[in-house]
Motif scaffolding. Structure first.
Motif, short mmCIF file in Angstrom:
data_model
loop_
_atom_site.label_atom_id
_atom_site.label_comp_id
_atom_site.label_asym_id
_atom_site.label_seq_id
_atom_site.Cartn_x
_atom_site.Cartn_y
_atom_site.Cartn_z
N GLY A 34 7.54 -35.69 43.10
CA GLY A 34 6.27 -35.05 42.80
C GLY A 34 5.11 -35.71 43.52
O GLY A 34 5.20 -36.85 43.98
N TRP A 35 4.04 -34.95 43.64
CA TRP A 35 2.76 -35.46 44.15
C TRP A 35 1.72 -35.32 43.05
O TRP A 35 1.64 -34.27 42.40
CB TRP A 35 2.30 -34.68 45.38
N PHE A 46 -1.43 -33.58 38.20
CA PHE A 46 -0.27 -33.09 38.92
C PHE A 46 -0.70 -32.17 40.06
O PHE A 46 -1.63 -31.37 39.90
CB PHE A 46 0.64 -32.33 37.95
N ALA A 49 5.63 -30.44 42.82
CA ALA A 49 6.92 -31.11 42.65
C ALA A 49 8.01 -30.28 43.30
O ALA A 49 7.85 -29.07 43.50
CB ALA A 49 7.21 -31.36 41.18
N THR A 57 10.34 -25.35 43.87
CA THR A 57 9.08 -26.08 43.92
C THR A 57 8.15 -25.54 42.85
O THR A 57 8.33 -24.43 42.34
CB THR A 57 8.39 -25.95 45.29
N CYS A 95 2.80 -40.25 45.44
CA CYS A 95 4.10 -39.61 45.27
C CYS A 95 4.87 -40.35 44.19
O CYS A 95 4.64 -41.54 43.94
CB CYS A 95 4.89 -39.57 46.58
N TRP A 104 8.06 -31.38 35.07
CA TRP A 104 7.67 -31.84 36.40
C TRP A 104 6.19 -32.19 36.47
O TRP A 104 5.78 -32.98 37.32
CB TRP A 104 7.98 -30.76 37.44
N ASP A 107 3.04 -36.75 34.20
CA ASP A 107 3.17 -37.99 34.97
C ASP A 107 4.06 -39.02 34.28
O ASP A 107 4.74 -39.80 34.95
CB ASP A 107 1.81 -38.57 35.32
N TYR A 110 7.87 -39.40 35.26
CA TYR A 110 8.28 -40.00 36.52
C TYR A 110 8.52 -41.50 36.37
O TYR A 110 7.80 -42.20 35.66
CB TYR A 110 7.23 -39.74 37.60
#
Length: 123
Positions: A34-35, A46, A49, A57, A95, A104, A107, A110
């Motif tokens: 993800g970015w 977010f 992802a 995506t 990232c 996704w 945060d 992750y």
């Protein structure tokens, strides 16, 4: 896994940038990638992802039609192509890699994060 983001810089409104996130250690295909971004004085949010295989995506609404996330598992690299940039896109972009299959856009889902790369869009 270690993540290294690059490709940030200064660009004018309407311009484009391509961010890269190189993964080392375990192969990136193990992870959802993800970015996220964080603008000055704001919370991290977010951006996009991509699934482990790259077939799925998901983008946040504010970047749909402008940003594209992709990945090259052979190169252990994830990309974020950013077009039609506007000053509101100015932020540090991070990232991140997710081992599981959680939300996704969250945060906290992750597990690994890279150092950010700064994107500045001038008006």
């Amino acid at each position: 896994v270690q993540l290294q983001a690059s490709g940030g810089g200064l660009v004018q409104t309407g311009g484009s940038l391509r961010l890269s996130c190189a993964a080392s250690g375990r192969t990136s295909s193990t992870y959802v990638m993800g970015w996220f971004r964080q603008a000055p004085g704001k919370e991290r949010e977010f951006v996009a992802a991509i699934s482990r295989t790259g077939t799925s995506t998901y983008n946040t609404d504010s970047v749909k039609g402008r940003f594209t996330i992709s990945r090259d598992n052979a190169k252990n690299t994830v990309y974020l192509q950013m077009n039609s940039l506007v000053p509101e896109d100015t932020a540090v972009y991070y990232c991140a890699a997710m081992r599981g299959a959680s939300s996704w856009a969250r945060d906290t889902a992750y597990d690994y994060w890279g150092r950010g790369t700064l994107v500045t869009v001038s008006s």
